[in-house]
Each structure stands twice: as C-alpha cells, then as structure tokens.
Design a protein around this motif. Structure first.
Motif, PDB file in Angstrom:
ATOM      1  N   PRO A  10     -33.317  12.917  13.725  1.00 50.43           N
ATOM      2  CA  PRO A  10     -34.492  12.069  13.553  1.00 50.43           C
ATOM      3  C   PRO A  10     -35.032  11.582  14.900  1.00 50.43           C
ATOM      4  CG  PRO A  10     -32.730  11.388  12.069  1.00 50.43           C
ATOM      5  CD  PRO A  10     -32.191  12.471  12.928  1.00 50.43           C
ATOM      6  N   ALA A  11     -36.331  11.327  14.935  1.00 47.43           N
ATOM      7  CA  ALA A  11     -37.012  10.930  16.172  1.00 47.43           C
ATOM      8  C   ALA A  11     -36.415   9.647  16.730  1.00 47.43           C
ATOM      9  CB  ALA A  11     -38.495  10.760  15.917  1.00 47.43           C
ATOM     10  N   GLY A  12     -36.315   9.564  18.033  1.00 50.72           N
ATOM     11  CA  GLY A  12     -35.867   8.339  18.684  1.00 50.72           C
ATOM     12  C   GLY A  12     -34.387   8.347  19.019  1.00 50.72           C
ATOM     13  N   SER A  13     -33.584   9.183  18.418  1.00 51.63           N
ATOM     14  CA  SER A  13     -32.153   9.139  18.699  1.00 51.63           C
ATOM     15  C   SER A  13     -31.789   9.992  19.914  1.00 51.63           C
ATOM     16  CB  SER A  13     -31.356   9.600  17.485  1.00 51.63           C
ATOM     17  OG  SER A  13     -31.564  10.989  17.280  1.00 51.63           O
ATOM     18  N   GLY A  14     -32.560  11.044  20.216  1.00 52.38           N
ATOM     19  CA  GLY A  14     -32.267  11.911  21.355  1.00 52.38           C
ATOM     20  C   GLY A  14     -31.134  12.882  21.091  1.00 52.38           C
ATOM     21  N   ARG A  15     -30.587  12.868  19.906  1.00 52.47           N
ATOM     22  CA  ARG A  15     -29.492  13.767  19.565  1.00 52.47           C
ATOM     23  C   ARG A  15     -30.034  15.041  18.931  1.00 52.47           C
ATOM     24  NH1 ARG A  15     -25.015   9.819  16.828  1.00 52.47           N
ATOM     25  NH2 ARG A  15     -24.641   8.560  18.677  1.00 52.47           N
ATOM     26  N   THR A  16     -29.273  16.104  19.085  1.00 55.35           N
ATOM     27  CA  THR A  16     -29.620  17.381  18.473  1.00 55.35           C
ATOM     28  C   THR A  16     -28.400  17.894  17.726  1.00 55.35           C
ATOM     29  OG1 THR A  16     -31.110  17.885  20.300  1.00 55.35           O
ATOM     30  CG2 THR A  16     -30.447  19.729  18.934  1.00 55.35           C
ATOM     31  N   GLN A  17     -28.625  18.475  16.570  1.00 55.66           N
ATOM     32  CA  GLN A  17     -27.529  19.062  15.806  1.00 55.66           C
ATOM     33  C   GLN A  17     -27.636  20.575  15.889  1.00 55.66           C
ATOM     34  OE1 GLN A  17     -27.502  17.672  11.795  1.00 55.66           O
ATOM     35  NE2 GLN A  17     -26.361  15.817  12.293  1.00 55.66           N
ATOM     36  N   LEU A  18     -26.477  21.205  16.034  1.00 58.49           N
ATOM     37  CA  LEU A  18     -26.394  22.660  16.065  1.00 58.49           C
ATOM     38  C   LEU A  18     -25.572  23.081  14.848  1.00 58.49           C
ATOM     39  CD1 LEU A  18     -27.054  25.191  17.760  1.00 58.49           C
ATOM     40  CD2 LEU A  18     -24.805  24.929  18.774  1.00 58.49           C
ATOM     41  N   HIS A  19     -26.212  23.824  13.958  1.00 62.51           N
ATOM     42  CA  HIS A  19     -25.543  24.285  12.744  1.00 62.51           C
ATOM     43  C   HIS A  19     -25.128  25.732  12.949  1.00 62.51           C
ATOM     44  CE1 HIS A  19     -26.920  21.025   9.893  1.00 62.51           C
ATOM     45  NE2 HIS A  19     -27.597  20.757  11.006  1.00 62.51           N
ATOM     46  N   PHE A  20     -23.885  26.031  12.573  1.00 64.17           N
ATOM     47  CA  PHE A  20     -23.360  27.387  12.702  1.00 64.17           C
ATOM     48  C   PHE A  20     -22.579  27.708  11.441  1.00 64.17           C
ATOM     49  CE2 PHE A  20     -19.898  30.265  13.981  1.00 64.17           C
ATOM     50  CZ  PHE A  20     -20.637  31.303  14.496  1.00 64.17           C
ATOM     51  N   SER A  21     -22.814  28.879  10.863  1.00 67.76           N
ATOM     52  CA  SER A  21     -22.041  29.288   9.695  1.00 67.76           C
ATOM     53  C   SER A  21     -21.469  30.680   9.959  1.00 67.76           C
ATOM     54  CB  SER A  21     -22.903  29.291   8.435  1.00 67.76           C
ATOM     55  OG  SER A  21     -23.984  30.166   8.586  1.00 67.76           O
ATOM     56  N   PRO A  23     -19.544  34.346   8.820  1.00 65.76           N
ATOM     57  CA  PRO A  23     -19.709  35.257   7.682  1.00 65.76           C
ATOM     58  C   PRO A  23     -18.803  34.899   6.504  1.00 65.76           C
ATOM     59  CG  PRO A  23     -19.587  36.504   9.717  1.00 65.76           C
ATOM     60  CD  PRO A  23     -19.279  35.081  10.068  1.00 65.76           C
ATOM     61  N   GLY A  24     -17.678  34.236   6.776  1.00 64.82           N
ATOM     62  CA  GLY A  24     -16.773  33.845   5.696  1.00 64.82           C
ATOM     63  C   GLY A  24     -17.216  32.603   4.953  1.00 64.82           C
ATOM     64  N   GLY A  25     -18.258  31.923   5.442  1.00 62.73           N
ATOM     65  CA  GLY A  25     -18.785  30.761   4.744  1.00 62.73           C
ATOM     66  C   GLY A  25     -18.444  29.426   5.384  1.00 62.73           C
ATOM     67  N   THR A  26     -17.679  29.415   6.454  1.00 60.73           N
ATOM     68  CA  THR A  26     -17.340  28.159   7.118  1.00 60.73           C
ATOM     69  C   THR A  26     -18.564  27.638   7.855  1.00 60.73           C
ATOM     70  OG1 THR A  26     -15.079  28.941   7.433  1.00 60.73           O
ATOM     71  CG2 THR A  26     -15.776  27.072   8.792  1.00 60.73           C
ATOM     72  N   ARG A  27     -18.868  26.355   7.661  1.00 59.81           N
ATOM     73  CA  ARG A  27     -20.023  25.752   8.329  1.00 59.81           C
ATOM     74  C   ARG A  27     -19.532  24.780   9.375  1.00 59.81           C
ATOM     75  NH1 ARG A  27     -24.184  23.195   4.902  1.00 59.81           N
ATOM     76  NH2 ARG A  27     -25.438  23.593   6.732  1.00 59.81           N
ATOM     77  N   ILE A  28     -20.120  24.868  10.571  1.00 57.87           N
ATOM     78  CA  ILE A  28     -19.782  23.978  11.680  1.00 57.87           C
ATOM     79  C   ILE A  28     -21.064  23.302  12.118  1.00 57.87           C
ATOM     80  CG2 ILE A  28     -18.858  23.855  14.024  1.00 57.87           C
ATOM     81  CD1 ILE A  28     -17.384  26.498  13.354  1.00 57.87           C
ATOM     82  N   ILE A  29     -21.001  21.978  12.286  1.00 53.49           N
ATOM     83  CA  ILE A  29     -22.174  21.225  12.730  1.00 53.49           C
ATOM     84  C   ILE A  29     -21.763  20.435  13.967  1.00 53.49           C
ATOM     85  CG2 ILE A  29     -23.864  19.467  12.142  1.00 53.49           C
ATOM     86  CD1 ILE A  29     -23.376  20.211   9.184  1.00 53.49           C
ATOM     87  N   TRP A  30     -22.429  20.718  15.087  1.00 52.89           N
ATOM     88  CA  TRP A  30     -22.195  19.978  16.321  1.00 52.89           C
ATOM     89  C   TRP A  30     -23.361  19.026  16.545  1.00 52.89           C
ATOM     90  CZ3 TRP A  30     -21.234  25.427  18.187  1.00 52.89           C
ATOM     91  CH2 TRP A  30     -19.871  25.726  18.181  1.00 52.89           C
ATOM     92  N   THR A  31     -23.029  17.826  16.933  1.00 55.14           N
ATOM     93  CA  THR A  31     -24.058  16.851  17.298  1.00 55.14           C
ATOM     94  C   THR A  31     -24.017  16.677  18.805  1.00 55.14           C
ATOM     95  OG1 THR A  31     -23.796  15.729  15.191  1.00 55.14           O
ATOM     96  CG2 THR A  31     -24.912  14.518  16.926  1.00 55.14           C
ATOM     97  N   LEU A  32     -25.119  16.998  19.472  1.00 58.33           N
ATOM     98  CA  LEU A  32     -25.206  16.900  20.927  1.00 58.33           C
ATOM     99  C   LEU A  32     -25.939  15.616  21.284  1.00 58.33           C
ATOM    100  CD1 LEU A  32     -26.270  20.598  21.576  1.00 58.33           C
ATOM    101  CD2 LEU A  32     -23.966  19.659  21.582  1.00 58.33           C
ATOM    102  N   ASP A  33     -25.287  14.780  22.059  1.00 56.70           N
ATOM    103  CA  ASP A  33     -25.852  13.496  22.470  1.00 56.70           C
ATOM    104  C   ASP A  33     -26.050  13.525  23.979  1.00 56.70           C
ATOM    105  OD1 ASP A  33     -26.670  10.922  22.785  1.00 56.70           O
ATOM    106  OD2 ASP A  33     -24.783  10.004  22.113  1.00 56.70           O
ATOM    107  N   PRO A  34     -27.314  13.533  24.460  1.00 59.65           N
ATOM    108  CA  PRO A  34     -27.536  13.599  25.901  1.00 59.65           C
ATOM    109  C   PRO A  34     -27.094  12.333  26.630  1.00 59.65           C
ATOM    110  CG  PRO A  34     -29.616  13.375  24.743  1.00 59.65           C
ATOM    111  CD  PRO A  34     -28.560  13.547  23.711  1.00 59.65           C
TER     112      PRO A  34
END
Length: 118
Positions: free
Chosen positions: A86-97, A99-110
């Motif tokens: 969301p706007a104003g936080s400066g964070r970015t999320q990186l979603h990765f899945s 082939p086996g279905g495992t989902r990984i979400i990284w939150t990058l905070d500058p």
C-alpha cells in the motif's frame, strides 16, 4: 624368503590331482568347437543388441514427441511477481511460487538497517 609364486604353487588344490585322460580332453575340445560352429550364442547376442537399440530409439522418440507437445517456458505464467505494498509504506512484496505449489512472499523494506556490526 618365499615369494608369492611359491606360495600359490604350494596352495594349489589341483597340483596333486592326476592330469585328465587324453580322451576326456579331446571330448571337451570337440564340445567347445561344436558350440562355436553352431553360432546360437552369437544370434542371441544380436537379438539382445537389436532389442536394446529399439528400446533406446523408442525412448528417444517418446522424449522428442513429449518435448514438442509441452508448452514452452515463455507461454507459462511468470512465477516471480513484484507486488507493491500500500502507498506510503515504502515496502515491496515479492511473490514466488514453485512448480510444486509452495508460495514464498518476501517483504522488502528499504528503511531496514542492521544495527550490529559484524
């Protein structure tokens, strides 16, 4: 000092046995020569070799056919996607899945900084 050759001769169990009679030696020789002339062993080897070559060719053909039918990687959806937070936080999320279905979400905070020194 005895060497290995003397030890092997002394331990040979057939050294004390009498030699085979000439008739028995000739009979063994005839059986070996007849089997070599018969050639059935060579035919069996060719059949095995031909069967193995056919199996390899069929496997390679099936692999090529499967590779042609499988969609290319360019047409698959991208497994890595950056989603802005969301706007104003400066964070970015990186979603990765995977082939086996495992989902990984990284939150990058500058604004994140390590406080301890290494």
């Amino acid at each position: 000092m005895t060497d290995i050759r003397d030890r092997l001769r002394d331990a040979d169990p057939l050294r004390s046995d009498p030699p085979l009679p000439a008739e028995e030696i000739a009979a063994m020789r005839r059986r070996v020569i007849d089997a070599a002339r018969d050639g059935r062993g060579a035919q069996i080897e060719w059949r095995r070799t031909l069967a193995l070559a056919a199996a390899v060719a069929l496997t390679a053909g099936a692999g090529i056919d499967l590779a042609r039918r499988t969609p290319r990687a360019a047409s698959l959806p991208d497994p890595i996607a950056a989603v802005p937070a969301p706007a104003g936080s400066g964070r970015t999320q990186l979603h990765f899945s995977t082939p086996g279905g495992t989902r990984i979400i990284w939150t990058l905070d500058p604004a994140f900084h390590l406080t301890e020194k290494r």
